[in-house]
Motif scaffolding. Structure first.
Motif, short mmCIF file in Angstrom:
data_model
loop_
_atom_site.label_atom_id
_atom_site.label_comp_id
_atom_site.label_asym_id
_atom_site.label_seq_id
_atom_site.Cartn_x
_atom_site.Cartn_y
_atom_site.Cartn_z
N THR A 792 28.36 -11.92 15.26
CA THR A 792 27.47 -12.27 15.92
C THR A 792 25.94 -12.12 15.60
O THR A 792 25.23 -11.32 14.79
CB THR A 792 28.04 -10.34 16.88
OG1 THR A 792 27.27 -10.00 16.09
CG2 THR A 792 29.17 -10.90 16.88
N PRO A 793 24.95 -12.69 16.39
CA PRO A 793 23.95 -12.60 16.52
C PRO A 793 22.73 -11.46 17.12
O PRO A 793 23.02 -10.34 16.71
CB PRO A 793 23.51 -13.90 18.07
CG PRO A 793 24.14 -13.40 18.79
CD PRO A 793 25.47 -12.84 18.35
N ALA A 794 21.86 -11.08 16.23
CA ALA A 794 21.21 -9.64 16.19
C ALA A 794 20.78 -9.78 17.17
O ALA A 794 20.51 -10.51 17.72
CB ALA A 794 20.37 -9.75 14.77
N SER A 795 20.47 -8.88 17.60
CA SER A 795 19.28 -7.86 18.52
C SER A 795 18.96 -6.63 18.89
O SER A 795 18.27 -6.15 17.50
CB SER A 795 20.79 -7.80 19.89
OG SER A 795 21.44 -6.23 19.31
N ASN A 796 17.85 -6.43 19.93
CA ASN A 796 17.79 -5.20 19.79
C ASN A 796 18.19 -3.84 19.36
O ASN A 796 17.91 -2.61 19.48
CB ASN A 796 16.67 -5.05 20.81
CG ASN A 796 15.42 -6.08 21.63
OD1 ASN A 796 15.09 -6.78 20.55
ND2 ASN A 796 15.69 -6.25 22.48
N GLU A 797 20.24 -3.90 19.55
CA GLU A 797 20.93 -2.71 19.35
C GLU A 797 21.15 -2.61 18.08
O GLU A 797 21.72 -1.45 17.60
CB GLU A 797 21.32 -2.62 20.57
CG GLU A 797 21.09 -2.77 22.05
CD GLU A 797 21.06 -1.41 21.78
OE1 GLU A 797 20.69 -0.26 21.20
OE2 GLU A 797 20.05 -1.51 22.80
N GLY A 798 20.71 -4.32 17.32
CA GLY A 798 21.09 -4.02 15.70
C GLY A 798 20.95 -5.46 14.82
O GLY A 798 20.73 -5.83 15.85
#
Length: 816
Positions: A792-798
């Motif tokens: 899964t892609p990186a996000s502001n949450e992790g």
């Protein structure tokens, strides 16, 4: 002293004190005395002999001989003598015995420690019991049988007896075990087979496989039972392909040198195939209810078809879909129907199938009774049955009754046995259902898990009363210990984490409202989640708080159309949210939601824990009613899961699930209640702003869930989702105490921003294995270990999740 041993008993001693005659005389037994006892009771010995004070016996005579034989048959005595002494008015009998020694202890010497542990569980040797020849031989047979099942050849066991020095007549046994050599099956050879290859026949043999390095989960050792079962599997395979005359001409099992000086067990099986038979004609006689064409179509054979013996029996007697000939008649009342097949060989390799049918008369159900329900009330069982007095007999109604009783969860499905008592003279039948009630209807669930860095450790506890009774709450003696028996469901739960999460919930369901198949359910819950002192990448994050109060009421009913597997349910739910720190969801942090959801479901599975056959289909529509200051949206979801038994207990399941979310107006659009995939229900419960869909191999929590990203790299959830499941499982253990169901799975799914971006083949995949464990006191526990094929892609949450990693998940509850 004169010995009458030859006259009385050939293998025992019978001495006469003060004899007066060797001719047969009749005496009354005045007294019976005993000597030689160490542990046995005198009353037991006298009772076992069959001799009683006051009886008249002949001396010499058969009574004394029979008494000696009786005492020997008890197995407790190694030697028995009976003497008598003439006294006034009769004789005094004296019984002298020598007891068999009693077991003090036993010891297993030799072999592996694991073998000795397994043998102790199998050996029926109990301290204090008599050690007879039968006991010794039984113990030896158990040891030899165990090692044969483990694949050992030339096992040798020596029994050493040690007599104790005290006067208690005790003995110790030491079994000196030489296991021999463990030899695996290396070759399974067939000869005489022309139509099918050796490889195909080895596959059909199935019970034992040749030892090869890649078959790490297959059985490679020889046992007689599995060997004979494998032979029958091969013969049945031939018969199912038209070879009715197939037979094994010769077979042998032996140990011989294999490769690189290794010994191996080798099977040599010589087969005579015979001709392949095809169907020429199908003839019916005696049928008046159905035409020849209708019966032939139901029978499933046509002219020129290869004769299949298993199909022949199933289509004639019983098929799960009720399409067999017997079901055609018995489902419309012809209980006394019978069919007599006659298979005639013509022209060498053709068959004429001739059937003589005796239809009989339509039978009526006279009485319906049931037994074995000690906890569940009679009306709960009675309302579940589909056979009622006065109705026309139907075999399918009995099968459905058994299924419905098993679905309740109160009775062991394997233990529900219908007993039919037909009365051909009056064309009636009485039906008795013998029920095996399970003791673990209620359960206490305690679970733990990890919800990611933002959530932390999860602990949950729940008590489920699955056979509750509100009425018995107010009756004297109803609390014993819990009011139960009316089939109602009461659930109380609490869940907490180390990061400030709390959840309390209550639910109650009445499955039969006012004596009708209408269910009524109510539930209340309160959830609180407080994220404090969070940081991502070393940057402090604002505090977040979620608070949710929820109440719902549901009303459902069983349907008769399109068939009676359908049911529908309507749920009205009110949610009040109090949120702080989540931008883009609610403007002022507070929101109300009133939803109306309608579900149509068809469920034909045989049990809720591990279905062996059947399917479950569901379609639902949900509307958040657009009241002033209330959130609004609508959702449509559908799911389908099919279960099919492949071989033996091996079950294959396949399913698909879809969901779509829309809005009633553009002004109501938000990121609230969108679809997120990943994790389990335990983890997902803590983010109640989203609609969370479980998916094995991917964790819950903010880091790693499957969700679209907005341009600012925030997880926003999808308006469309799809999910696919493949599962292969085998119920390894099935008992009242525990059910263990290991499985392998492949899961895939994804979420999308809208329909324009939806692609059913663009999915995140995971494969792995797991097990479901059902304990009556704990309920169903699901453990899975999934290997991610996609990340899964990186996000502001992790940082997101990488492919090629394993993920362990823990869940409570049934997945089907």
């Amino acid at each position: 002293m004169v010995s009458l041993q030859q006259a009385v008993a050939q293998d025992t001693n019978f001495r006469i004190q003060d004899p007066t005659s060797i001719s047969q005389l009749e005496y009354e037994i005045r007294e019976i005395t005993v000597s030689g006892l160490v542990t046995a009771r005198e009353s037991y010995l006298i009772s076992s002999s069959g001799l009683r004070v006051g009886d008249r016996i002949s001396i010499p005579g058969e009574e004394i001989s029979e008494a000696i034989r009786r005492l020997h048959r008890t197995g407790l005595f190694s030697d028995v003598e009976i003497e008598y002494e003439r006294v006034s008015g009769g004789v005094r009998i004296h019984i002298k015995v020598q007891e068999q020694p009693r077991l003090q202890r036993y010891e297993l010497v030799g072999g592996k420690r694991s073998h000795r542990r397994d043998l102790r569980e199998r050996l029926n040797l109990i301290s204090g019991f008599a050690v007879t020849n039968s006991v010794r031989n039984q113990a030896l047979n158990t040891i030899y049988r165990y090692y044969r099942e483990e694949g050992y050849w030339n096992t040798d066991v020596n029994v050493v007896e040690e007599v104790s020095d005290d006067e208690r007549n005790r003995i110790s046994l030491r079994f000196e075990i030489d296991p021999g050599e463990r030899i695996k099956v290396r070759e399974i050879n067939f000869s005489g087979n022309e139509e099918f290859s050796n490889r195909k026949l080895r596959k059909e043999f199935s019970t034992i496989k040749q030892d090869r390095w890649w078959r790490i989960f297959k059985r490679h050792v020889y046992t007689q039972d599995e060997y004979e079962e494998g032979i029958q599997n091969v013969l049945q395979f031939y018969r199912n392909n038209g070879y009715r005359d197939v037979r094994v001409l010769e077979d042998s099992v032996y140990v011989d040198n294999w490769r690189r000086s290794k010994d191996g067990v080798i099977f040599d099986i010589e087969i005579e195939e015979g001709p392949q038979y095809r169907v020429r004609n199908i003839n019916w006689e005696g049928n008046t209810v159905y035409t020849d064409e209708e019966l032939t179509q139901a029978f499933g054979f046509q002219k020129g078809d290869v004769f299949n013996e298993s199909k022949f029996q199933e289509n004639l007697e019983f098929r799960r879909d009720d399409g067999d000939i017997s079901s055609l008649y018995q489902n419309i009342g012809y209980l006394f129907f019978d069919v007599y097949p006659n298979i005639e060989i013509v022209q060498g390799d053709s068959l004429d199938l001739n059937f003589e049918i005796v239809e009989g008369e339509i039978a009526t159900i006279r009485e319906v009774e049931f037994a074995g329900n000690t906890k569940t009330h009679d009306d709960v069982v009675r309302r579940t049955l589909r056979t009622v007095p006065g109705a026309t007999y139907s075999r399918s109604a009995i099968v459905r009754s058994i299924r419905e009783l098993g679905q309740l969860g109160y009775f062991n499905p394997e233990g529900i046995q219908p007993d039919l008592q037909p009365d051909p003279e009056n064309n009636t039948v009485d039906i008795l259902y013998n029920l095996d009630e399970t003791q673990g209807t209620d359960n206490f669930e305690f679970s733990g898990g990890f919800g990611g860095r933002q959530i932390g450790i999860i602990l949950a506890a729940r008590v489920n009363f699955n056979n509750f009774s509100v009425q018995r709450m107010f009756e004297p003696g109803g609390w014993n210990p819990i009011p139960s028996g009316d089939g109602q469901r009461l659930s109380l739960g609490v869940q907490v984490t180390g990061r400030g999460y709390q959840s309390y919930n209550f639910s109650f369901t009445e499955p039969w409202l006012r004596g009708r198949p209408t269910s009524l359910g109510v539930s209340l819950s309160y959830d609180f989640l407080n994220y404090n002192n969070r940081s991502i990448g070393g940057i402090a994050q604002p505090d977040r708080r979620n608070e949710l109060f929820s109440a719902s009421v549901s009303l459902g009913r069983r349907l008769q159309w399109p068939d009676d597997y359908f049911q529908h349910r309507t749920i009205l739910t009110y949610n009040h949210f109090n949120v702080a720190g989540f931008s883009g969801i609610f403007e002022d942090g507070r929101a109300d939601l009133l939803t109306l959801r309608h579900v149509i479901e068809r469920n034909s599975t045989d049990n809720p824990i591990s279905p062996r056959f059947g399917s479950k289909f569901s379609i639902s529509g949900e509307v958040a009613i657009p009241l002033p200051n209330f959130q609004q949206f609508y959702k449509i979801k559908s799911s389908y899961m099919h279960h099919q038994t492949l071989v033996g207990k091996l079950v294959f399941s396949a399913g698909a699930e879809y969901g779509y979310m829309g809005y009633l107006s553009d002004s109501g659009r938000s990121n609230f209640q969108r679809f997120f995939l990943g994790g389990t229900q335990i983890q997902q419960r803590q983010n109640f702003l989203n609609d969370n869909i479980d998916l094995r191999g991917f964790p819950g929590g903010f880091n790693g869930v499957i969700s679209p990203l907005d341009p600012n790299q925030n997880l926003v959830g999808g308006r469309v989702y799809n999910k696919y499941t493949l599962e292969l499982r085998y119920p390894a253990v099935s008992s009242e105490q525990i059910q263990l169901i290991p499985y392998a799975f492949v899961d895939a799914g994804n979420t999308f921003n809208d329909l324009n971006r939806f692609d059913p083949f663009e999915v995140k995949r995971a494969a792995g294995f797991g097990a479901r464990i059902f304990l009556p006191i704990l309920g169903l526990v699901d453990l899975s270990y999934g290997y991610r094929l996609d990340g899964t892609p990186a996000s502001n949450e992790g940082q997101g999740l990488r492919a090629g990693e394993w993920e362990f998940l823990f869940n409570i509850g049934a997945p089907f």
